[in-house]
Design an enzyme around this catalytic site. Structure first.
Site, PDB file in Angstrom:
ATOM      1  N   TYR A 132       1.576 -10.380  -0.982  1.00  0.00           N
ATOM      2  CA  TYR A 132       0.810 -10.012   0.200  1.00  0.00           C
ATOM      3  C   TYR A 132      -0.631  -9.656  -0.163  1.00  0.00           C
ATOM      4  O   TYR A 132      -0.903  -9.194  -1.268  1.00  0.00           O
ATOM      5  CB  TYR A 132       1.499  -8.896   0.982  1.00  0.00           C
TER       6      TYR A 132
ATOM      7  N   HIS B 275       9.352  -1.858  -5.315  1.00  0.00           N
ATOM      8  CA  HIS B 275       9.069  -0.475  -5.725  1.00  0.00           C
ATOM      9  C   HIS B 275      10.380   0.225  -6.078  1.00  0.00           C
ATOM     10  O   HIS B 275      11.366   0.103  -5.334  1.00  0.00           O
ATOM     11  CB  HIS B 275       8.411   0.298  -4.590  1.00  0.00           C
TER      12      HIS B 275
ATOM     13  N   TYR C  22       5.274  -5.621   4.968  1.00  0.00           N
ATOM     14  CA  TYR C  22       5.982  -4.352   4.921  1.00  0.00           C
ATOM     15  C   TYR C  22       6.255  -3.875   6.337  1.00  0.00           C
ATOM     16  O   TYR C  22       5.427  -4.065   7.239  1.00  0.00           O
ATOM     17  CB  TYR C  22       5.144  -3.292   4.203  1.00  0.00           C
TER      18      TYR C  22
ATOM     19  N   ARG D  84      -1.275  -8.954  -4.046  1.00  0.00           N
ATOM     20  CA  ARG D  84      -0.312  -8.316  -4.943  1.00  0.00           C
ATOM     21  C   ARG D  84       0.756  -9.340  -5.327  1.00  0.00           C
ATOM     22  O   ARG D  84       1.251 -10.087  -4.482  1.00  0.00           O
ATOM     23  CB  ARG D  84       0.410  -7.136  -4.264  1.00  0.00           C
TER      24      ARG D  84
ATOM     25  N   HIS E   1       6.783  -7.965  -5.779  1.00  0.00           N
ATOM     26  CA  HIS E   1       7.272  -6.779  -6.502  1.00  0.00           C
ATOM     27  C   HIS E   1       8.208  -5.961  -5.639  1.00  0.00           C
ATOM     28  O   HIS E   1       8.175  -6.041  -4.406  1.00  0.00           O
ATOM     29  CB  HIS E   1       6.100  -5.907  -6.964  1.00  0.00           C
TER      30      HIS E   1
END
Lengths: 174, 235
Positions: free
Chosen positions: B145, B160, B106, B155, B158
């Protein structure tokens, strides 16, 4: 049809949902200045902090405010963690009483560790008479009503949000 | 005369506030019962956005923040329809997305995962649904990640999503997953959703949306809270 399930906003919403506030190079659609100009004669400032069940200040919550008192429809969004005291801050117009309800703001709270956002309301400490007649406040057990009332301190209103504990903020099923 | 009342969250598909396997919920989940609020103007309205708010490249994450080239990774198209429980499409609703890059990193300053940042990929975008409730993003498939929830926690891939719908009862923030991801079986965030609701969070590969020699298509539809009409009480 079945509702799409909610999932947490997570810790990394800043550059997507409030990029300018967190100094990312992307335009924000929404910020915390809900009134223009900021020195409008009816402008108020709302500040607060968000606390977890251990009394620790939450630095990665996102707060949204919606207000519709029949006169103004205003929306704002601010994340905690950029203010020096990790507060949220909003500049808006003080709402008026409408349809038998005391002046209030609708609040939506998102954070890592919350799988569904929470809804609450902000009422105002200097609206004692209107508050006493408000049917939503009167639904709330008397001992918890104070969690919904922002305290006037000079020109600002302070509204802290407690996720858990004796002073847990009242959250609504709306 | 009748009155519209929006449905509550459907607890058969929505996650509980407290799911201790996802550790951050332990001190952040409300513990006292929610107070049922009779819906009023405040709840039956919400912010209105328009196309004028959204930049021309905001829906294309492969282009909206490039600095000196194209972002690295597998280009994908994510599209679908926003509806309510009554099956009615929801036009003109703002959708905002954010995600990791193809390496699972991120941009956020707090993310310390030692995977490379991509100078040409911020990982944020937004668009409005059209008059039929449809939306479409171009992006890069996000990587998995690691996170600190438990030993060797990862995780699943995905994206968001944040949606507004027609009023504040419709507000939804969620995550879209990818079909066949082996990490779903181990992810306490995904598994916090009751079994009945889980498949609703997994996108479907969509060959019809796949653009030849360019990008794979995935379909992900949203269903926001619907309403019932009840007669007004008349005296």
């Amino acid at each position: 049809m079945l509702q799409t399930p909610s999932q947490t906003v997570g810790p990394y919403f800043a550059y997507g949902l409030a990029p300018e506030q967190y100094l990312y190079d992307f335009k924000s659609l929404v910020g915390n200045e809900m009134v223009n100009p900021l020195d409008h004669e009816d402008a108020i400032t709302i500040v607060g902090k968000v606390f977890d069940g251990q009394g620790v200040m939450i630095p990665d919550a996102m707060i949204e405010i919606w207000q519709n008192d029949g006169q103004h429809q205003l929306f704002g969004r601010f994340g905690t963690g950029t203010d020096v005291e990790s507060r949220f801050v909003f500049y808006t117009l003080k709402p008026v009483a409408f349809n038998g309800q005391a002046p209030h703001l609708s609040v939506i709270i998102f954070m890592r560790g919350q799988q569904i956002h929470s809804y609450t309301r902000i009422y105002f400490s200097d609206e004692v008479e209107e508050n006493s007649k408000d049917e939503v406040l009167n639904l709330v057990p008397e001992g918890r009503r104070h969690t919904l009332i922002a305290k006037k301190k000079g020109s600002t209103y302070e509204f802290n949000i407690y996720m858990q504990g004796d002073n847990e903020t009242v959250f609504f099923d709306i | 005369m009748s009155q519209i009342i929006y449905n509550s969250f459907d607890r058969e598909v929505q996650p509980a506030y407290l799911t201790p396997e996802y550790k951050s919920t332990i001190y952040r989940a409300p513990q006292k019962p929610l107070v049922l609020l009779k819906q009023s103007l405040s709840e039956l309205t919400g912010p209105v956005f328009g196309d004028f708010n959204v930049g021309p490249l905001d829906h294309d994450l492969t282009k909206n923040t490039v600095k000196n080239g194209e972002p690295i990774g597998e280009r994908i198209i994510v599209h679908g329809k926003v509806m309510n429980e009554n099956g009615l499409p929801i036009p003109n609703t703002l959708i905002e997305i954010w995600q990791a890059n193809s390496a699972g990193r991120y941009v956020h300053k707090v993310d310390q995962h030692e995977a490379p940042l991509d100078p040409n990929f911020l990982g944020a975008g937004r668009c409005m649904t059209d008059t039929n409730g449809n939306y479409k993003f171009y992006t890069i498939k996000p990587g998995a990640y690691p996170w600190g929830n438990h030993y060797n926690a990862w995780r699943p891939n995905h994206i968001h999503f944040s949606l507004f719908g027609v009023n504040i009862t419709n507000r939804l923030v969620t995550q879209m997953y990818f079909p066949g991801d082996p990490l779903l079986a181990y992810d306490p965030v995904f598994l916090s959703v009751p079994e009945k609701g889980r498949e609703l969070l997994v996108s479907k590969f969509d060959l019809s949306a796949t653009e030849p020699s360019f990008a794979l298509g995935y379909r992900f539809d949203f269903v926001l809270r619907g309403y019932k009409q009840t007669p007004f009480e008349t005296l």
